[in-house]
Design a protein around this motif. Structure first.
Motif, PDB file in Angstrom:
ATOM      1  N   VAL A  12      26.734  40.238  31.198  1.00 55.94           N
ATOM      2  CA  VAL A  12      28.104  39.793  31.449  1.00 55.94           C
ATOM      3  C   VAL A  12      28.416  40.055  32.921  1.00 55.94           C
ATOM      4  O   VAL A  12      27.803  40.920  33.551  1.00 55.94           O
ATOM      5  CB  VAL A  12      29.150  40.521  30.558  1.00 55.94           C
ATOM      6  CG1 VAL A  12      28.930  40.201  29.093  1.00 55.94           C
ATOM      7  CG2 VAL A  12      29.116  42.017  30.800  1.00 55.94           C
ATOM      8  N   ALA A  13      29.346  39.289  33.436  1.00 56.24           N
ATOM      9  CA  ALA A  13      29.754  39.479  34.829  1.00 56.24           C
ATOM     10  C   ALA A  13      31.247  39.200  34.943  1.00 56.24           C
ATOM     11  O   ALA A  13      31.830  38.505  34.121  1.00 56.24           O
ATOM     12  CB  ALA A  13      28.963  38.543  35.749  1.00 56.24           C
ATOM     13  N   THR A  14      31.829  39.773  35.973  1.00 52.51           N
ATOM     14  CA  THR A  14      33.257  39.593  36.217  1.00 52.51           C
ATOM     15  C   THR A  14      33.453  38.751  37.470  1.00 52.51           C
ATOM     16  O   THR A  14      32.857  39.041  38.511  1.00 52.51           O
ATOM     17  CB  THR A  14      33.932  40.962  36.432  1.00 52.51           C
ATOM     18  OG1 THR A  14      33.719  41.761  35.276  1.00 52.51           O
ATOM     19  CG2 THR A  14      35.430  40.793  36.670  1.00 52.51           C
ATOM     20  N   VAL A  15      34.257  37.721  37.344  1.00 52.75           N
ATOM     21  CA  VAL A  15      34.634  36.922  38.506  1.00 52.75           C
ATOM     22  C   VAL A  15      36.069  37.289  38.861  1.00 52.75           C
ATOM     23  O   VAL A  15      36.992  37.059  38.081  1.00 52.75           O
ATOM     24  CB  VAL A  15      34.505  35.417  38.204  1.00 52.75           C
ATOM     25  CG1 VAL A  15      35.026  34.597  39.376  1.00 52.75           C
ATOM     26  CG2 VAL A  15      33.054  35.071  37.896  1.00 52.75           C
ATOM     27  N   ARG A  16      36.231  37.903  40.007  1.00 51.24           N
ATOM     28  CA  ARG A  16      37.573  38.308  40.449  1.00 51.24           C
ATOM     29  C   ARG A  16      38.166  37.203  41.316  1.00 51.24           C
ATOM     30  O   ARG A  16      37.588  36.835  42.348  1.00 51.24           O
ATOM     31  CB  ARG A  16      37.482  39.621  41.232  1.00 51.24           C
ATOM     32  CG  ARG A  16      38.834  40.115  41.753  1.00 51.24           C
ATOM     33  CD  ARG A  16      38.780  41.573  42.170  1.00 51.24           C
ATOM     34  NE  ARG A  16      37.930  41.811  43.324  1.00 51.24           N
ATOM     35  CZ  ARG A  16      37.703  43.023  43.830  1.00 51.24           C
ATOM     36  NH1 ARG A  16      38.243  44.101  43.265  1.00 51.24           N
ATOM     37  NH2 ARG A  16      36.911  43.174  44.873  1.00 51.24           N
ATOM     38  N   GLU A  17      39.306  36.706  40.906  1.00 52.42           N
ATOM     39  CA  GLU A  17      39.944  35.618  41.654  1.00 52.42           C
ATOM     40  C   GLU A  17      40.632  36.189  42.886  1.00 52.42           C
ATOM     41  O   GLU A  17      41.524  37.042  42.767  1.00 52.42           O
ATOM     42  CB  GLU A  17      40.974  34.915  40.759  1.00 52.42           C
ATOM     43  CG  GLU A  17      41.720  33.782  41.428  1.00 52.42           C
ATOM     44  CD  GLU A  17      40.788  32.648  41.851  1.00 52.42           C
ATOM     45  OE1 GLU A  17      39.978  32.201  41.022  1.00 52.42           O
ATOM     46  OE2 GLU A  17      40.865  32.247  43.032  1.00 52.42           O
ATOM     47  N   VAL A  18      40.233  35.702  44.060  1.00 53.69           N
ATOM     48  CA  VAL A  18      40.883  36.150  45.285  1.00 53.69           C
ATOM     49  C   VAL A  18      41.513  34.985  46.055  1.00 53.69           C
ATOM     50  O   VAL A  18      41.918  35.127  47.207  1.00 53.69           O
ATOM     51  CB  VAL A  18      39.909  36.947  46.208  1.00 53.69           C
ATOM     52  CG1 VAL A  18      39.415  38.197  45.491  1.00 53.69           C
ATOM     53  CG2 VAL A  18      38.743  36.094  46.674  1.00 53.69           C
ATOM     54  N   GLY A  19      41.625  33.851  45.385  1.00 59.49           N
ATOM     55  CA  GLY A  19      42.194  32.668  46.042  1.00 59.49           C
ATOM     56  C   GLY A  19      43.626  32.872  46.510  1.00 59.49           C
ATOM     57  O   GLY A  19      44.031  32.373  47.564  1.00 59.49           O
ATOM     58  N   LEU A  20      44.390  33.640  45.736  1.00 58.36           N
ATOM     59  CA  LEU A  20      45.803  33.864  46.101  1.00 58.36           C
ATOM     60  C   LEU A  20      45.930  34.740  47.337  1.00 58.36           C
ATOM     61  O   LEU A  20      46.989  34.779  47.976  1.00 58.36           O
ATOM     62  CB  LEU A  20      46.530  34.510  44.915  1.00 58.36           C
ATOM     63  CG  LEU A  20      46.743  33.574  43.712  1.00 58.36           C
ATOM     64  CD1 LEU A  20      46.487  34.299  42.402  1.00 58.36           C
ATOM     65  CD2 LEU A  20      48.144  32.983  43.728  1.00 58.36           C
ATOM     66  N   ARG A  21      44.869  35.466  47.669  1.00 56.89           N
ATOM     67  CA  ARG A  21      44.908  36.317  48.853  1.00 56.89           C
ATOM     68  C   ARG A  21      43.989  35.752  49.943  1.00 56.89           C
ATOM     69  O   ARG A  21      44.455  35.200  50.929  1.00 56.89           O
ATOM     70  CB  ARG A  21      44.497  37.765  48.467  1.00 56.89           C
ATOM     71  CG  ARG A  21      44.916  38.818  49.485  1.00 56.89           C
ATOM     72  CD  ARG A  21      43.966  38.962  50.654  1.00 56.89           C
ATOM     73  NE  ARG A  21      42.602  39.293  50.226  1.00 56.89           N
ATOM     74  CZ  ARG A  21      41.559  39.246  51.054  1.00 56.89           C
ATOM     75  NH1 ARG A  21      41.722  38.900  52.331  1.00 56.89           N
ATOM     76  NH2 ARG A  21      40.345  39.530  50.618  1.00 56.89           N
ATOM     77  N   ASP A  22      42.684  35.841  49.751  1.00 57.36           N
ATOM     78  CA  ASP A  22      41.753  35.428  50.803  1.00 57.36           C
ATOM     79  C   ASP A  22      41.848  33.928  51.047  1.00 57.36           C
ATOM     80  O   ASP A  22      41.740  33.461  52.185  1.00 57.36           O
ATOM     81  CB  ASP A  22      40.321  35.805  50.404  1.00 57.36           C
ATOM     82  CG  ASP A  22      39.401  35.947  51.607  1.00 57.36           C
ATOM     83  OD1 ASP A  22      39.836  35.655  52.734  1.00 57.36           O
ATOM     84  OD2 ASP A  22      38.233  36.341  51.419  1.00 57.36           O
ATOM     85  N   GLY A  23      42.068  33.168  49.970  1.00 57.67           N
ATOM     86  CA  GLY A  23      42.196  31.725  50.129  1.00 57.67           C
ATOM     87  C   GLY A  23      43.463  31.351  50.862  1.00 57.67           C
ATOM     88  O   GLY A  23      43.432  30.743  51.943  1.00 57.67           O
ATOM     89  N   LEU A  24      44.592  31.749  50.304  1.00 56.68           N
ATOM     90  CA  LEU A  24      45.879  31.291  50.857  1.00 56.68           C
ATOM     91  C   LEU A  24      46.165  31.848  52.243  1.00 56.68           C
ATOM     92  O   LEU A  24      46.859  31.210  53.040  1.00 56.68           O
ATOM     93  CB  LEU A  24      47.022  31.657  49.898  1.00 56.68           C
ATOM     94  CG  LEU A  24      47.035  30.888  48.570  1.00 56.68           C
ATOM     95  CD1 LEU A  24      48.239  31.302  47.734  1.00 56.68           C
ATOM     96  CD2 LEU A  24      47.031  29.373  48.790  1.00 56.68           C
ATOM     97  N   SER A 236      27.472  43.040  39.255  1.00 60.55           N
ATOM     98  CA  SER A 236      27.970  42.142  38.213  1.00 60.55           C
ATOM     99  C   SER A 236      29.458  41.794  38.392  1.00 60.55           C
ATOM    100  O   SER A 236      30.097  41.312  37.466  1.00 60.55           O
ATOM    101  CB  SER A 236      27.744  42.756  36.828  1.00 60.55           C
ATOM    102  OG  SER A 236      28.498  43.939  36.681  1.00 60.55           O
ATOM    103  N   ARG A 237      30.003  42.037  39.578  1.00 65.23           N
ATOM    104  CA  ARG A 237      31.367  41.574  39.859  1.00 65.23           C
ATOM    105  C   ARG A 237      31.341  40.801  41.184  1.00 65.23           C
ATOM    106  O   ARG A 237      30.731  41.262  42.157  1.00 65.23           O
ATOM    107  CB  ARG A 237      32.361  42.733  39.961  1.00 65.23           C
ATOM    108  CG  ARG A 237      33.807  42.261  40.246  1.00 65.23           C
ATOM    109  CD  ARG A 237      34.812  43.404  40.390  1.00 65.23           C
ATOM    110  NE  ARG A 237      35.180  43.995  39.125  1.00 65.23           N
ATOM    111  CZ  ARG A 237      34.742  45.160  38.653  1.00 65.23           C
ATOM    112  NH1 ARG A 237      33.910  45.884  39.381  1.00 65.23           N
ATOM    113  NH2 ARG A 237      35.143  45.610  37.481  1.00 65.23           N
ATOM    114  N   PHE A 238      31.998  39.643  41.187  1.00 65.17           N
ATOM    115  CA  PHE A 238      31.969  38.778  42.358  1.00 65.17           C
ATOM    116  C   PHE A 238      33.364  38.243  42.647  1.00 65.17           C
ATOM    117  O   PHE A 238      34.060  37.806  41.740  1.00 65.17           O
ATOM    118  CB  PHE A 238      31.006  37.603  42.129  1.00 65.17           C
ATOM    119  CG  PHE A 238      29.596  38.059  41.897  1.00 65.17           C
ATOM    120  CD1 PHE A 238      28.759  38.323  42.969  1.00 65.17           C
ATOM    121  CD2 PHE A 238      29.127  38.286  40.606  1.00 65.17           C
ATOM    122  CE1 PHE A 238      27.472  38.792  42.764  1.00 65.17           C
ATOM    123  CE2 PHE A 238      27.838  38.753  40.389  1.00 65.17           C
ATOM    124  CZ  PHE A 238      27.010  39.008  41.469  1.00 65.17           C
TER     125      PHE A 238
END
Lengths: 318, 318
Positions: A12-24, A236-238
Motif C-alpha cells: 500500500v502507498a499514500t499519495v499526499r495531495e499538495v496541489g492546494l499548496r505547492d501547486g497553487l 511508501s508516501r509520495f
C-alpha cells in the motif's frame, strides 16, 4: 539481481495531495475559498486521506494561500483526514498550532544558496528553528506532527550540485532537533532514478521509516520513474499535485509535482493500494480544468482514459 | 531486497529511433524526403546508431512512408548505422531484402482481435510468414537480421486482456520459426512497471539476450517508469520517438512512444551510456518543431533544459 526486481514493493502507498499548496502557490491566480473547499471535499470523497491545504505565510507574500486557516478549519472536520500545512517560520508555526492542523511541514533547503534566497536563513538556522518549534509544540501539549522537508536534495538551479552527504547530515540534524519525521524533495526536477535510489537508500538506512515521504517534481519528465526508484527503497508516501499543477519558476511551461492522477494510476495498476478511486479522481481532474481556465495542466491518463484491463483494487486505507 | 535496488543495471543502452516510422505513420502529414534525410543525418551526428527509417507497405496505405526505399539507400551509407524497416508481409520482406537494410522488424500482435484488425492475419499466420521470410533471407544469402516484434503484449484496446503466457508462447514461436531476435511492445500504453517487470523477466528467462528490445508508448504517462522496470530485468535497447510523436488512434491528443530526448536524458543522468549527445539531440528536437508545425509534440526535458548538474558521459558506442 533478483529474478523479479520489483517483487518486494510496498503493498500500500499514500499519495499526499499538495496541489492546494505547492501547486497553487506557483500559479498567478487566486482560487476562491469555496472552490478550494470543494476540491478538498472531492479529494476526500475520492479516498485521499492526506492533504496539504496551504501555508501559514504572510498573505502579502502568497495571496493565493491567504485562506489557509479557513481550509484547515474545514478539513479537520473530515474524519480520518490528515491535514497538513507548510510553515516557514515561528510565526507560521504558532498559527499552525492554533489552527488544529495534524501536521506541519517545515522546509529546509539543503542548498545554501537556495536556502538564503528562498527562506532567508541558512540550513543550520532552519534546524535550530525546528528545535524551537518542537519546544513550542510540546509546551502547547499539541499532538501536531512536525515533518522536516529537505528540499533541493538532488541539486539546485542556483548552486548546481548539492552533496548527498550534506543532505543526509541535515536530515539527521532535523531529527535530532526534534522533527518527528523527515522527507526529501527534488524541488527543481534534477533527480534521476539512480540518484533517487542511492539517496533514499542511504537515507532510509539512517532514518528508517522516519524518512516518511518523497516529493518529486516532473520538470524533466522523470517524476514517475523517480517514484518507482524510491518505492524500491521502501518509501511508501509520495507528494503529488492534481493535474500536475505548479510549474517551475526556472522553466516556463514546465510541469509541477508529479500529477496525482498519473501517480495513483501507476500505483493501482501495479497492485499497490492507495485507497483512492480512479474514476472519482479523474472527475476531479476534469473539474480542475474548469477551476483553472488558461492555466497549464499536466498529466497523461486523464486524456487517454483508463485501460480496459484496469481493475481498481478494493480500497485500502493507506 | 538489495540495499541499492538499481545497482545492477546495464552500463550502456541503445536508444533506437523509431520516429520516422512509428511516429510519422500516425501523423496526418507527409514529411518531405529531404527533411527526413536531414533528420537521419542529424540523429546520426548526435550519436544515434540505430534508426528505423520506415515501412515497406503499399504507398496507398501509408503515403507518409512511401519514400522508405530512398531513406534506406541514404542511411546505409552512414558508417556503423543499423538501418531498420518494418515489414508486414512477404512483399515487404522482398523489398527490404533488396534495399540493403540491416534489419527488418516483423510485427506480430499477440491480441487475436488486434492482429486480425491490423494485419489481417492470425498471430499463428504471422509466425508461419516469419518462417518464409527466414527462408527467403537465407536463400538470398543476406545478412539482414529478422526481428519479431510482439505487439499488444500488455493488453489491447479491442480485446482487453492479453495473456502473458500467450505472449511468451508467440515470442518462442517466432524464434523457432527463424527470427534472429524478438522484442516486446506495449502498443497501446497498457503496461505498468509491475507487469513490465514480470513479463520481461519471464521473457528474458526464456529468450535471454535474443529478447533484444522494449517498445513503450507513453499514452498514460508511465513510459519512462516502464523503461526503468525493463532495465532492471536486463533489457538494454529501447525504441523511442523524437519529441514523442505518434499519438494513439484510440486516445486523441495522447503522446506516442517515449520521447527520445527524455529517454536519453534519463539514461545518461543515471550514468548509463547511450553514445548520444544531449545538446545535439535537443537541437534536433527544436528542429522537429519547425518540421511539424501544428502537430502535437511531447516530452519534457526540451522545455526545462538540462540541469546544471548534468554531465554527459563520454560517448560510449552502445
Amino acid at each position: 539481481m533478483p529474478a523479479f526486481p520489483l517483487s518486494n514493493l510496498p503493498r500500500v502507498a499514500t499519495v499526499r495531495e499538495v496541489g492546494l499548496r505547492d501547486g497553487l502557490q506557483s500559479l498567478p491566480v487566486v482560487l476562491p475559498t469555496q472552490t478550494k473547499l470543494a476540491w478538498i471535499d472531492a479529494a476526500y470523497a475520492a479516498g485521499q486521506r492526506e492533504i496539504e491545504v496551504g501555508s501559514f505565510v504572510p498573505a502579502a507574500l502568497l495571496p493565493q494561500l491567504a485562506d489557509t486557516g479557513d481550509l484547515v478549519a474545514h478539513a479537520r472536520r473530515l474524519p480520518g483526514l490528515s491535514v497538513s500545512v507548510l510553515v516557514p517560520n515561528m510565526k507560521g508555526a504558532e498559527r499552525a498550532l492554533a489552527s488544529g492542523a495534524d501536521l506541519m511541514l517545515v522546509p529546509l533547503s539543503a542548498s545554501h544558496a537556495h536556502s538564503l534566497a528562498n527562506l532567508r536563513k541558512t540550513p543550520q538556522e532552519v534546524v535550530a528553528m525546528v528545535g524551537q518549534m518542537r519546544a513550542a509544540r510540546d509546551a502547547a501539549g499539541s499532538a501536531m506532527l512536525i515533518e522536516g522537508g529537505v528540499g533541493t536534495a538532488f541539486g539546485c538551479t542556483l548552486q548546481g550540485e548539492v552533496r548527498p552527504d550534506e543532505v543526509l547530515r541535515l536530515m539527521q540534524a532535523l531529527l535530532d532537533a526534534g522533527a518527528d519525521r523527515v522527507s526529501l524533495a527534488d524541488t527543481v526536477g534534477y533527480a534521476d532514478p539512480a540518484s533517487v535510489s542511492r539517496l533514499f537508500g542511504e537515507a532510509r538506512r539512517i532514518a528508517g521509516d522516519r524518512l516518511c515521504c518523497a516529493h518529486f517534481h516532473d520538470t524533466r519528465g522523470l517524476g514517475l520513474a523517480n517514484v518507482l526508484a524510491a518505492l524500491e527503497t521502501g518509501v511508501s508516501r509520495f507528494d503529488a499535485c492534481l493535474a500536475g499543477i505548479g510549474g517551475c519558476p526556472h522553466a516556463p511551461g514546465a510541469s509541477g509535482n508529479v500529477s496525482t492522477e498519473d501517480l495513483v494510476f501507476m500505483l493501482e495498476s501495479m497492485g499497490i493500494g492507495t485507497g483512492i478511486d480512479m474514476a472519482s479522481l479523474l472527475a476531479l481532474r476534469e473539474e480542475a480544468g474548469r477551476w483553472l481556465p488558461g492555466q497549464p495542466l499536466h498529466g497523461s491518463v486523464w486524456r487517454a482514459g483508463l485501460p480496459k484491463t484496469f481493475h481498481a483494487r478494493p480500497a485500502v486505507p493507506a
